[in-house]
Design a protein around this motif. Sequence first.
Motif, short mmCIF file in Angstrom:
data_model
loop_
_atom_site.label_atom_id
_atom_site.label_comp_id
_atom_site.label_asym_id
_atom_site.label_seq_id
_atom_site.Cartn_x
_atom_site.Cartn_y
_atom_site.Cartn_z
N ALA A 1 0.83 -1.20 0.00
CA ALA A 1 0.00 0.00 0.00
C ALA A 1 0.87 1.26 0.00
O ALA A 1 0.47 2.29 -0.54
N ILE A 2 2.05 1.17 0.60
CA ILE A 2 2.95 2.32 0.66
C ILE A 2 3.66 2.50 -0.68
O ILE A 2 3.76 3.60 -1.21
N LYS A 3 4.17 1.42 -1.20
CA LYS A 3 5.03 1.47 -2.39
C LYS A 3 4.26 1.37 -3.70
O LYS A 3 4.76 1.74 -4.76
N GLY A 4 3.03 0.83 -3.66
CA GLY A 4 2.30 0.56 -4.89
C GLY A 4 2.69 -0.79 -5.46
O GLY A 4 3.80 -1.28 -5.21
N ILE A 5 1.79 -1.39 -6.21
CA ILE A 5 2.06 -2.73 -6.74
C ILE A 5 1.13 -3.02 -7.92
O ILE A 5 0.04 -2.45 -8.01
#
Length: 376
Positions: free
Chosen positions: A130-134
Motif C-alpha cells: 500500500a505504501i510502495k504501490g504494486i
Amino acid sequence: MDYYQILEVEKNATKDDIKKAFRQKARKLHPDVNKEPDAEEKFKELGRAYETLMDDEKRALYDQYGEDGLKNAGYSSQGPFDFGFGDINDIFASFFGGMGGGFGGYRENPNAPRRGADLRMDIQIDFMDAIKGIEKEIKIEHTETCTECGGTGSDKNAKETVCKTCGGHGRVQQEVRSMLGSFTSVTTCPKCHGTGKSPESFCKKCKGEGGVKQNKTIKIKIPKGVDTGSKIRLSNEGNAGKNGGNPGDLYVVLHVKESEKFIRDGADIHTILEISPAQAVLGDKVTVETVDGMVEMSVPEGIQNLDKLLLKGRGVPFLGRSEQRGNHYVTIKIITPKKISKEEEKLYKALYDIQKNDEKSGKDNIMDKVKTALGK
C-alpha cells in the motif's frame, strides 16, 4: 390541523370532491417529488385526512369531536399508506394509473439499451504494498455480451418476437379495488418478465439475458499511498449491458493488512524507539527502521519519556501526489533495566549520591558529573 384545510375542500364536499382533491395534492406532496424537509409529514397528514373523510363513520366523529373523537373511538390509523416510499413510477402508476407507466406520463421501453450492473470486489494487500504501490492480478467472474445474440437476448431465427400478453410493453394493467376506490395497477408482465419479448424467442445460449458468465484474469495497478477503503474503478469490467447497452464497471475495494512494525495515521507513520536512561540523559546516535529502510537519527540530550522525534518526509506518499509524503514520528520510550551489572550498580549509586548532594547544594550540574563518572 383541520382535515378539510389539508385537502382544501369545503365541509360539505362530496366523496368525489375529496378524491379529486387528494389526487391533486398527493402528486405535489409525495416525498419522491417534493424535496422539502417536511414533505413526508405533510404526505402522512394528507393520507390521514383522506382516510377519515372518505369513511362516513369516521367523518361524522371528526366533524363533531375532531381528532380527539377519533382517538376516543379507537381509531389510531396513520393513514392508508405504508410510508415506505418506493419508486415513484410504481407508486403513481398504481394510484393514478395507465400504461404510461409512471408519474408525468413516463414510459419505459423494455427493449431500450440498458447499462450493465456494476460489480464490487474486495481484496487484501500487504502494508508495504500500500505504501510502495504494486501491480496485481485478480480473478473475476462477470457476464460478457452473448456472442450468439449480440446482447439482445433474442433468438435471431425466432418467428414471433413480441410478447402476446403485454404487446411488447413489458407491463400489464389491471383494475384494482381498494379503500381509495378503483385504480389501474401497472405491473411487470408475468409472461415475459418485463422484456416485452415472446419467451419462445429468447436466445438459447444466454436464455434471454443478453450475457453469459465468464471467468477472467486482469491486472490492476495499485498506486502508492492507498489505504483500507480505497477504491479502484475498472471501466467496463462489470456485467454486460442488455440490448446493446454499455457494460458496468468493476470497483475493487482495498483492505490493507496491519504492520507489526509501523502504525499508520493517514499519511503519517508512527513507531516506538526504546532507549536506556543513559541514552536519554546523554543523547545518542541511533538507527531507526522506516518504510524506506534503516535511517540514522540523533536522540538529543535530556529527552523525556514519550517525547516525539520527527523524520520529515519519511511517511506515506499522498495518493495521487506521490512526490509529496507524510512524516515519520518516533515516540521515545525510556526503559528502566530490571537487571544491571555490579559496575552499572556502582555508577547508578554514584549518580544517586551526586543528585543528593546537588539537591542540598542547589546546583544543577548533574549531566556533566555523569559524563565525568562515565569517562566521557
